[in-house]
Design an enzyme around this catalytic site. Structure first.
Site, PDB file in Angstrom:
ATOM      1  N   ASP A 164     -57.336  54.242  44.162  1.00 50.15           N
ATOM      2  CA  ASP A 164     -55.892  54.396  44.277  1.00 50.15           C
ATOM      3  C   ASP A 164     -55.425  53.394  45.338  1.00 50.15           C
ATOM      4  OD1 ASP A 164     -53.326  55.144  43.875  1.00 50.15           O
ATOM      5  OD2 ASP A 164     -53.646  57.282  44.141  1.00 50.15           O
TER       6      ASP A 164
HETATM    7  C1  BGC Z   1     -50.359  56.186  43.244  1.00 52.06           C
HETATM    8  C2  BGC Z   1     -50.976  55.913  41.887  1.00 52.06           C
HETATM    9  C3  BGC Z   1     -50.402  54.643  41.315  1.00 52.06           C
HETATM   10  C4  BGC Z   1     -50.627  53.514  42.282  1.00 52.06           C
HETATM   11  C5  BGC Z   1     -50.120  52.179  41.779  1.00 52.06           C
HETATM   12  C6  BGC Z   1     -50.421  54.978  44.153  1.00 52.06           C
HETATM   13  O1  BGC Z   1     -49.702  55.157  45.305  1.00 52.06           O
HETATM   14  O2  BGC Z   1     -50.996  57.292  43.839  1.00 52.06           O
HETATM   15  O3  BGC Z   1     -50.779  57.005  41.050  1.00 52.06           O
HETATM   16  O4  BGC Z   1     -50.967  54.388  40.081  1.00 52.06           O
HETATM   17  O5  BGC Z   1     -49.971  53.821  43.494  1.00 52.06           O
HETATM   18  O6  BGC Z   1     -48.762  52.118  41.745  1.00 52.06           O
END
Ligand code: BGC
Length: 754
Positions: free
Chosen positions: A296
């Site tokens: 993540d």
């Molecule tokens: C989120 C994810 C997301 C990623 C990219 C993160 O902060 O938890 O779910 O896919 O950002 O945008």
């Protein structure tokens, strides 16, 4: 013998191979006719350690070409890295023009010309926005979610994207959590079937009309963040993990999801990204996941913040050793991996395995053969917001809105109403309509509730009163306006809720009640004595206890996407008979959270519906009822359904139980409607205590007025068993209880003994 002869033969071969053939072997990985695995191995053999680390590096791109980017040192640096082969994927680079331009740099200006994977959060639509995933799940129609995902994929892939960070499969029981909107509610089965459907919808056959799916967030139980507070600690038992939180991820893996994302949270005291149990033991070894993992956002770096690594090198090492792979935006891999391998701290074989998988998907999508097949500006223009997509969004919106209350058949309102008052700021605010995860959906394209009603009733006079301010307060002037306009209205639609801006990541809320100004508006309307409905615009179940006391009818519209107003109008004025049922319980008060149907009995259970003085030494709060306001599976229709008794037939053997449970369902109202027939099970005595009810199957049936159907469920040994704390399936003889009904509370019951 063999050992000595082989190198000699190779040497001879080099001398005798003509020079153009030598050039061909050089480009084996570019040769379309060879199997992907051969091409991957060939390319891997040509890569430096730095280039390998580059494939594991994902950066957020933004706009990388044009004059503005040229003057931005950060953007310029990304291009330097790209040309050096140090970036394998970019997120947030959007549009056919931009993705083509950036792909060209990767393909033509880096040493090996490895194409990039472009990724983005396409959660519930790209430009045509569908209802939030939680709402879609309330249709209990996975095929609908599959279609919505395929339309989202069609739009996003036409804009040059290859990969979406969806679906989110984090089961949650806490509507305070901002991300409750991204999942499918509180039930493992519902989450599982929607996980699989969305994976199928996004991925299709991996052609340039689809996207790779990314199941997220594999933090074991990210949805169990303590107190629904974003990024908070998770501390659940392995027993809960296997039985409650893991099944949706497993379903998505079984459906062939190409990629999976780590979570932000810790699991069993270890950050998800460096959690070998989750990533290697469960995901890869046990479930046989063959795709690749992405972290993540900066979750590799956050291994330091969690307190499990001292510095960036250690964080990178722990992530890779646990089995994690691509690094989103931490940059700890690109900075440290080559040295970690040289120092013998990370085996090269692990790096090669991870890189091979990423390359595999690039080959599989055909990017080495035509790096620009996704980014076609003409196709993009013809695809985004195509009329068929907008129609599908409208259908999804009306199918996902849950009718929570309808006293004295207040709804549907007559389509011949002459004067309609639409009250409440959210009734006509495009700005509050969409959520944080609406990708490229634009507020200006949203059909508001007011507009939707006006579209449906072109001859009626539609008035609007704002009712309350954006800050949730109201004024004497706004209330006087509501009062005055209500006076000349035949029917009133009052919209309350929570702005879409508070839906999504980092948007946890401690208070889920309607704002004071919204309640004052409703009281003003109530005092007029006119028929009115409350439409709730919110990305999560709100606390509707006070609303329920004063409103004759409540339609929970969730956040319905681009065509939300049309969808709501179809229901309010009777063009569509509501069929949705909530996949998450509505709490009586915030203090009641978590409240969910599939709970354990406890030693002192509160009995559903029993709120009297004898209900004392039991597990409940003294100042509020013990049951939720609206239970899981609840939702009304404009018609009514009557259930017969459950008939059970054993169709199994002594060693392998199997049953057929059937029940007749009759439409006792005067219009055609759809009913979601729900089958629950309980194992009342087991080695590990089991929930009081677990949804095991469901069927959505359409019945004409007066029509009956027999709905059959096959109960197999898989449904009768559960997991122990080590993830082993347990099937124990004894009594089982079956329940069937139109929600988790009002059910018919039968028992079997195996
Ligand atoms: C989120 C994810 C997301 C990623 C990219 C993160 O902060 O938890 O779910 O896919 O950002 O945008």
């Amino acid at each position: 013998m063999k050992r000595t002869i082989l190198p000699l033969l190779c040497l001879l071969a080099i001398f005798f191979i003509p020079s153009n053939a030598a050039a061909q072997t050089d480009y084996t990985y570019k040769n379309k006719s060879l199997p992907i695995e051969t091409r991957v191995q060939d390319l891997l053999g040509r890569m430096t350690l730095e280039e390998k680390a580059g494939q594991l590096n994902q950066l957020s791109g933004g706009v990388l070409t044009g004059p503005q980017a040229a003057n931005d040192p950060g953007q310029k640096d990304k291009l330097v890295q790209l040309r050096a082969g140090k970036v394998g994927s970019l997120l947030n680079v959007l549009g056919a023009q931009q993705t083509c331009a950036v792909q060209k740099i990767a393909v033509e200006e880096s040493r090996l010309g490895i194409p990039l994977l472009f990724a983005y959060d396409v959660i519930h639509g790209y430009k045509t926005i569908f209802p939030i995933p939680l709402a879609e799940a309330c249709t209990w129609e996975p095929a609908m979610a599959e279609k919505a995902a395929s339309i989202a994929a069609k739009e996003a892939s036409s804009a040059g994207l290859h990969w979406t960070f969806a679906p989110m499969m984090d089961l949650t029981r806490d509507p305070r959590w901002g991300r409750v909107m991204e999942g499918s509610g509180e039930d493992p089965l519902i989450n599982s079937v929607f996980a699989a459907a969305r994976v199928r919808g996004f991925q299709g056959n991996f052609d340039n009309q689809h996207l790779l799916a990314c199941v997220k967030h594999f933090g074991g139980a990210y949805g169990a963040s303590e107190a629904g507070k974003e990024y908070n600690t998770v501390d659940v038992s392995r027993y809960a993990f296997w039985n409650t939180y893991a099944p949706p991820y497993k379903a998505a893996v079984d459906a062939g999801a190409a990629t999976l994302m780590n979570g932000f949270n810790i699991f069993d005291g270890i950050p998800s990204s460096s959690n070998k149990f989750l990533v290697t033991d469960v995901l890869k070894n046990r479930w046989g996941f063959k795709g690749f993992l992405v972290s993540d956002w900066a979750s590799f770096r956050e291994i330091i913040t969690h307190g499990q690594a001292e510095d960036r090198a250690e964080a990178a090492m722990k992530a890779i050793l646990a089995g994690s792979e691509m690094d989103m935006e931490s940059r700890v891999i690109i900075e440290n991996l080559p040295q970690l391998v040289k120092d013998g701290k990370v085996p090269l074989s692990m790096v090669d395995a991870a890189v091979s998988k990423i390359l595999y998907w690039k080959f599989k999508l055909g990017l080495f053969d035509d790096p620009y097949s996704y980014c076609d500006e003409k196709k993009e223009a013809a695809t985004l917001m195509a009329p068929a997509h907008l129609d599908a969004a409208r259908d999804a919106a009306r199918k996902s809105m849950v009718l929570l209350k309808n006293d004295n058949k207040t709804l549907p309102f007559s389509k011949s109403a002459k004067n309609v008052l639409v009250a409440g700021l959210f009734a006509d605010s495009q700005d509050d309509a969409l959520d944080f995860w609406c990708a490229q959906g634009q507020a200006k394209d949203v059909v508001t509730y007011r507009k939707g009603i006006a579209n449906l009733l072109p001859k009626a006079s539609i008035s609007y009163a704002q009712g309350y301010e954006a800050n949730g307060k109201t004024t004497a002037k706004l209330l006087a306006d509501v009062n005055k306009k209500a006076g000349s209205a035949d029917v009133i639609v009052a919209v309350i809720g929570i702005t879409g801006k508070l839906a999504g990541e980092a948007r946890s809320l401690a208070d889920l009640s309607p704002a004071p100004g919204q309640m004052e508006m409703l009281r003003t309307l109530k005092a007029t004595g006119k028929p009115f409905v409350v439409v709730v615009h919110a990305s999560r179940p709100m606390v509707l206890t006070e609303v329920e006391k004063l409103a004759p009818a409540i339609l929970n519209a969730w956040i319905g996407g681009t065509r939300m107003g049309d969808g709501a109008a179809d229901i309010l004025f009777g063009d569509y008979n509501p069929s949705a049922k909530t996949v998450i319980s509505f709490p009586v008060a915030v203090g009641q959270i978590p409240v969910y149907y599939n709970a354990y009995n406890t030693g002192r259970p509160h009995r559903d519906g029993d709120e009297g003085p004898d209900d004392f030494w039991v597990s409940r709060y003294r100042d509020i009822p013990g049951s939720p306001l609206y239970p899981f599976g609840f939702g009304l229709s404009y018609t009514s359904f009557e259930y017969g008794e459950i008939a059970v037939k054993s169709i199994g053997t002594q060693t392998e139980p199997k049953y057929e449970a059937s029940i007749s369902v009759k439409n006792t109202g005067n219009r055609e409607g759809e009913e979601i027939v729900q089958f629950y099970l309980r194992d009342p005595v087991a080695s590990y205590v089991r929930p009081v009810k677990e949804l095991k199957a469901f069927d959505k049936v359409s019945l004409k007025s007066g029509e009956s159907k027999t709905v059959k469920f096959t109960v197999d040994k898989d449904m009768l068993s559960y997991f122990d704390e080590n993830g082993n399936k347990v099937l124990e003889p004894g009594k089982f209880e079956f329940f069937v009904g139109g929600n988790s509370r009002d059910v018919k019951k039968a028992e079997v003994r195996w």
